[in-house]
Scaffold this active site. Structure first.
Site, short mmCIF file in Angstrom:
data_model
loop_
_atom_site.label_atom_id
_atom_site.label_comp_id
_atom_site.label_asym_id
_atom_site.label_seq_id
_atom_site.Cartn_x
_atom_site.Cartn_y
_atom_site.Cartn_z
N ARG A 175 20.57 51.88 46.97
CA ARG A 175 19.35 52.06 47.51
C ARG A 175 19.24 51.36 48.94
NH1 ARG A 175 17.44 49.55 42.62
NH2 ARG A 175 17.18 51.42 40.95
N ARG A 248 39.15 52.10 26.20
CA ARG A 248 39.37 50.64 26.66
C ARG A 248 38.55 49.98 25.53
NH1 ARG A 248 42.48 47.88 29.48
NH2 ARG A 248 41.55 46.00 31.01
N GLU A 299 32.48 38.56 28.55
CA GLU A 299 33.21 39.75 27.99
C GLU A 299 34.51 40.16 28.70
OE1 GLU A 299 30.13 42.89 28.13
OE2 GLU A 299 31.39 44.28 28.61
N TYR A 347 30.99 58.92 27.83
CA TYR A 347 30.30 57.47 28.25
C TYR A 347 28.83 57.49 28.19
CZ TYR A 347 30.47 53.24 31.41
OH TYR A 347 30.53 52.07 32.16
P1 FAD Z 1 28.79 53.50 17.72
O1 FAD Z 1 27.78 52.34 18.32
O2 FAD Z 1 30.03 53.10 18.32
O3 FAD Z 1 28.77 53.74 16.25
C1 FAD Z 1 29.89 54.23 15.60
C2 FAD Z 1 29.91 53.51 14.17
O4 FAD Z 1 30.87 54.24 13.44
C3 FAD Z 1 30.38 52.12 14.26
O5 FAD Z 1 29.48 51.21 13.50
C4 FAD Z 1 31.91 52.14 13.78
O6 FAD Z 1 32.10 50.97 12.88
C5 FAD Z 1 31.51 53.13 12.80
N1 FAD Z 1 33.02 53.93 12.44
C6 FAD Z 1 33.83 54.38 13.48
N2 FAD Z 1 34.93 54.90 12.52
C7 FAD Z 1 34.65 54.83 11.34
C8 FAD Z 1 35.30 55.18 10.17
N3 FAD Z 1 36.44 55.47 10.08
N4 FAD Z 1 34.90 54.78 8.94
C9 FAD Z 1 33.46 54.11 9.08
N5 FAD Z 1 33.09 53.96 10.02
C10 FAD Z 1 33.39 54.01 10.94
N6 FAD Z 1 23.63 51.95 26.42
C11 FAD Z 1 22.80 51.59 26.99
O7 FAD Z 1 21.68 52.44 27.05
N7 FAD Z 1 22.33 50.25 27.63
C12 FAD Z 1 23.24 49.47 27.67
O8 FAD Z 1 23.09 48.43 28.42
C13 FAD Z 1 24.66 49.59 27.09
N8 FAD Z 1 25.29 48.36 27.21
C14 FAD Z 1 26.46 48.72 26.46
C15 FAD Z 1 27.55 47.55 26.57
C16 FAD Z 1 28.67 47.72 25.92
C17 FAD Z 1 29.87 46.42 26.18
C18 FAD Z 1 29.10 48.87 25.12
C19 FAD Z 1 30.44 49.12 24.66
C20 FAD Z 1 28.08 49.83 25.24
C21 FAD Z 1 27.00 49.99 25.94
N9 FAD Z 1 25.92 50.81 25.93
C22 FAD Z 1 24.74 50.60 26.40
C23 FAD Z 1 26.28 52.14 25.01
C24 FAD Z 1 25.79 52.38 23.67
O9 FAD Z 1 26.55 51.11 23.06
C25 FAD Z 1 26.09 53.31 22.83
O10 FAD Z 1 25.48 54.49 23.51
C26 FAD Z 1 25.53 53.53 21.49
O11 FAD Z 1 25.58 52.33 20.85
C27 FAD Z 1 26.42 54.60 20.76
O12 FAD Z 1 26.10 54.92 19.41
P2 FAD Z 1 27.08 55.77 18.56
O13 FAD Z 1 26.29 55.82 17.14
O14 FAD Z 1 27.26 57.00 19.02
O15 FAD Z 1 28.42 54.81 18.33
N1 UDP Z 2 31.06 48.00 38.54
C1 UDP Z 2 31.20 47.23 39.62
N2 UDP Z 2 30.96 45.96 39.83
C2 UDP Z 2 29.81 45.42 39.03
C3 UDP Z 2 29.31 46.41 38.11
C4 UDP Z 2 29.67 47.62 37.97
O1 UDP Z 2 32.26 47.78 40.29
O2 UDP Z 2 29.57 44.49 39.37
C5 UDP Z 2 31.36 49.45 38.52
C6 UDP Z 2 32.52 49.43 37.26
O3 UDP Z 2 33.73 50.21 37.62
C7 UDP Z 2 31.91 49.65 36.06
C8 UDP Z 2 30.82 50.73 36.53
O4 UDP Z 2 30.38 50.26 37.96
O5 UDP Z 2 32.72 50.31 34.93
C9 UDP Z 2 29.66 51.10 35.73
O6 UDP Z 2 28.74 49.89 35.69
P1 UDP Z 2 27.80 49.65 34.28
O7 UDP Z 2 27.12 48.33 34.57
O8 UDP Z 2 27.18 50.89 34.01
O9 UDP Z 2 28.96 49.57 33.09
P2 UDP Z 2 28.85 49.35 31.52
O10 UDP Z 2 27.56 48.51 31.56
O11 UDP Z 2 28.79 50.44 30.96
O12 UDP Z 2 30.09 48.59 31.17
#
Ligand code: FAD
Ligand code: UDP
Length: 367
Positions: A175, A248, A299, A347
Site C-alpha cells: 500500500r 511444510r 514458530e 492454502y
Molecule cells: P484442520 O484445522 O487441519 O483440521 C483437520 C483435522 O483433521 C485436524 O484436527 C486433524 O488432527 C484431523 N485429522 C487429520 N487426519 C486425520 C485422520 N486420519 N484421522 C482423524 N483425524 C484426522 N487462517 C486465518 O484465517 N487466519 C490466520 O491468522 C491463520 N493463521 C494460521 C497460522 C498457522 C500457523 C496455520 C498452520 C494456519 C493458519 N490459518 C489461518 C489457517 C487455518 O488454520 C485453516 O484455514 C483452518 O484451521 C483449516 O481448517 P480445516 O478444518 O480445513 O483443517
Molecule cells: N512473508 C515474508 N515476510 C514476512 C511475512 C510474510 O516474506 O515478514 C511472506 C512469506 O513468504 C509468507 C507469505 O508472505 O509465507 C505469506 O505470509 P502470511 O503471513 O500470510 O503467512 P501465514 O500466516 O499463512 O504463515
C-alpha cells in the site's frame, strides 16, 4: 449403518459440517486423531490467557455471510493485525506500506517510494515475474525483498524464493498509504474467549471420539456411516497411489515469561535467515488480557515427514499436478466428501474453509 456421516477431523470444516447436519437431524460421528477438538484453530487457556496452540489465528474476511455465520458462535473484538518485522537491528512495519518505505529509505511520499521500487525492479530486469522472488522484487523492490522477504520465506518454505509460486507473496498487501493493517478485509477480529469455544458450540450435540486415527481402523470406520466426510490428507486417503504430496510442518515452542509485556505486539516476524524461527507470538495482546505473566510462542518451520503434522500445502507446479490426479479421483466418489485445507490441498484461510463447508452442506442437501 449407525450414522449418516462419519466425519474425519474436528477442525473448522468437520465441525461446521457436523453442526449443520446435526441441526437437521442427521446422525454424525466425528473422529479426531488429536487429543482435542478444533484442528489448528485450537486455543487453550493458560495463566488466564487464550493461547493459540498452533500459531496466531486472526479471523478476517470480506464475505459478509461468512462473518455473520461465525459471529453466531462468538463475539469478536476489533483486533487489527499489525505485525512488526525485525531484521538484524532494524524494525519495520508490515505489511509493506508507507511506514515500511519510510523506515527502509527515508521517503515520505508515495511518489518517492514508487520511484525507488520502479528503479530497483528495472535494475533486476524483470518484465514478467514468474516466481516468488521476481514477483516480490517487482512489487516492493530489491531492498525490501532482501531484508524482509527472502530470509523469512526461505525459512518458512524450505525452498529458494525463485522455486516458489508468486501467489504466496501476493497474500500480503502493498500500500502507498500509512496503514499497518495486515489484511485488506472489511471484517477482522479475535473471538473473545478463544476459538475452542466456537468449536465447542458447533459440536455441542455431536458425538466426538478423540485420539482416533481413521487409518488405524479404516475398514471399521468405512462401514459405520452412509457417507464419509474426510478432512485429512488426500494423498494418504488414496494410499499415495499417485505419489506423495509435499507439506511444510512447524514446531511451536511455548514459554511462560515472568513479565506482563514481553514484546509489545502480538506478532513479531524475524526475517533474517540466521534466526531459526519465523515469528514470536505474544498471545495476551490478541484479547488485551490483563495478567502479571505472559505467554509467548516461537514458530519454527520444519521439513515434513510422514507422521508429522502437515500445516501447509506446497502449491507449486509439481505438487499441483499430483493433487489434480487425487482431486479427479475424489470427484468420482459418491459416498466420500473431501473438504478443508488438507483434503483440498489449498492454502485456505479460516473464512475460506467456512465458506467451503457451508457450500458443501448446501450441495449435499440439494443432491
Ligand atoms: P484442520 O484445522 O487441519 O483440521 C483437520 C483435522 O483433521 C485436524 O484436527 C486433524 O488432527 C484431523 N485429522 C487429520 N487426519 C486425520 C485422520 N486420519 N484421522 C482423524 N483425524 C484426522 N487462517 C486465518 O484465517 N487466519 C490466520 O491468522 C491463520 N493463521 C494460521 C497460522 C498457522 C500457523 C496455520 C498452520 C494456519 C493458519 N490459518 C489461518 C489457517 C487455518 O488454520 C485453516 O484455514 C483452518 O484451521 C483449516 O481448517 P480445516 O478444518 O480445513 O483443517
Ligand atoms: N512473508 C515474508 N515476510 C514476512 C511475512 C510474510 O516474506 O515478514 C511472506 C512469506 O513468504 C509468507 C507469505 O508472505 O509465507 C505469506 O505470509 P502470511 O503471513 O500470510 O503467512 P501465514 O500466516 O499463512 O504463515
Amino acid at each position: 449403518m449407525k450414522y449418516d456421516y462419519l466425519i474425519v477431523g474436528s477442525g473448522l470444516f468437520g465441525s461446521i459440517f457436523a453442526y449443520e447436519m446435526s441441526k437437521i437431524g442427521k446422525k454424525c460421528l466425528i473422529i479426531e486423531k488429536r487429543d482435542h477438538i478444533g484442528g489448528n484453530v485450537f486455543t487453550k487457556s493458560i495463566e488466564n490467557i487464550n493461547v493459540h496452540k498452533y500459531g496466531a489465528h486472526i479471523f478476517h474476511t470480506n464475505d459478509k455471510e461468512v462473518w455473520e455465520y461465525i459471529s453466531q458462535f462468538a463475539e469478536f473484538n476489533r483486533y487489527t493485525n499489525s505485525p512488526v518485522a525485525i531484521y538484524k537491528d532494524e524494525l519495520f512495519n508490515l505489511p509493506f506500506n508507507m511506514n515500511t518505505f519510510y523506515q527502509m529509505w527515508g521517503v515520505k511520499s508515495p511518489a518517492e517510494a514508487k520511484k525507488i521500487i520502479a528503479k530497483q525492479k528495472k535494475e533486476s530486469n524483470i518484465d514478467n515475474p514468474s516466481n516468488l522472488e521476481e514477483k516480490a522484487i517487482s512489487l516492493v523492490g530489491k531492498d525490501i525483498y532482501e531484508k524482509l522477504i527472502k530470509g523469512y520465506t526461505e525459512k518458512q518454505w524450505g525452498k529458494k524464493c525463485c522455486e516458489l509460486p508468486s501467489f504466496i507473496i501476493e497474500r500480503l498487501p502493498v500500500r502507498f498509504i500509512f496503514d499497518n493493517n495486515y489484511f485488506n478485509d472489511l471484517y477482522q477480529g479475535i473471538p473473545l474467549g478463544g476459538y475452542t469455544k466456537i468449536i465447542q458450540k458447533l459440536l455441542n450435540n455431536v458425538e466426538v471420539k478423540l485420539n482416533c486415527d481413521f487409518f488405524d481402523e479404516r475398514e471399521k470406520w468405512e462401514k459405520i456411516a452412509d457417507k464419509i466426510v474426510f478432512t485429512g490428507m488426500i494423498d494418504q486417503y488414496y494410499d499415495y497411489c499417485f505419489g506423495e504430496l509435499e507439506y511444510r510442518s512447524l514446531n511451536f515452542k511455548h514459554y511462560i515469561k515472568d513479565t506482563d509485556n514481553y514484546q509489545g505486539n502480538a506478532v513479531i516476524n524475524f526475517t533474517e535467515s540466521s534466526i531459526p524461527f519465523t515469528r514470536i507470538i505474544e498471545h495476551k495482546h490478541f484479547e488485551k488480557t490483563e495478567s502479571e505473566k505472559t505467554i509467548i510462542t516461537e514458530e519454527y518451520p520444519s521439513p515434513w515427514e510422514k507422521g508429522m503434522e502437515a500445516y501447509y500445502p506446497i502449491n507449486d507446479e509439481k505438487n499441483s499436478n499430483i493433487f489434480k490426479k487425487y482431486d479427479d479421483l475424489s470427484n468420482k466418489e459418491s459416498n466420500v466428501i473431501f473438504g478443508g485445507r488438507l483434503a483440498k490441498y489449498k492454502y485456505y484461510d479460516m473464512w475460506e474453509v467456512i465458506k467451503e463447508a457451508l457450500a458443501t452442506v448446501k450441495k449435499e442437501l440439494n443432491d
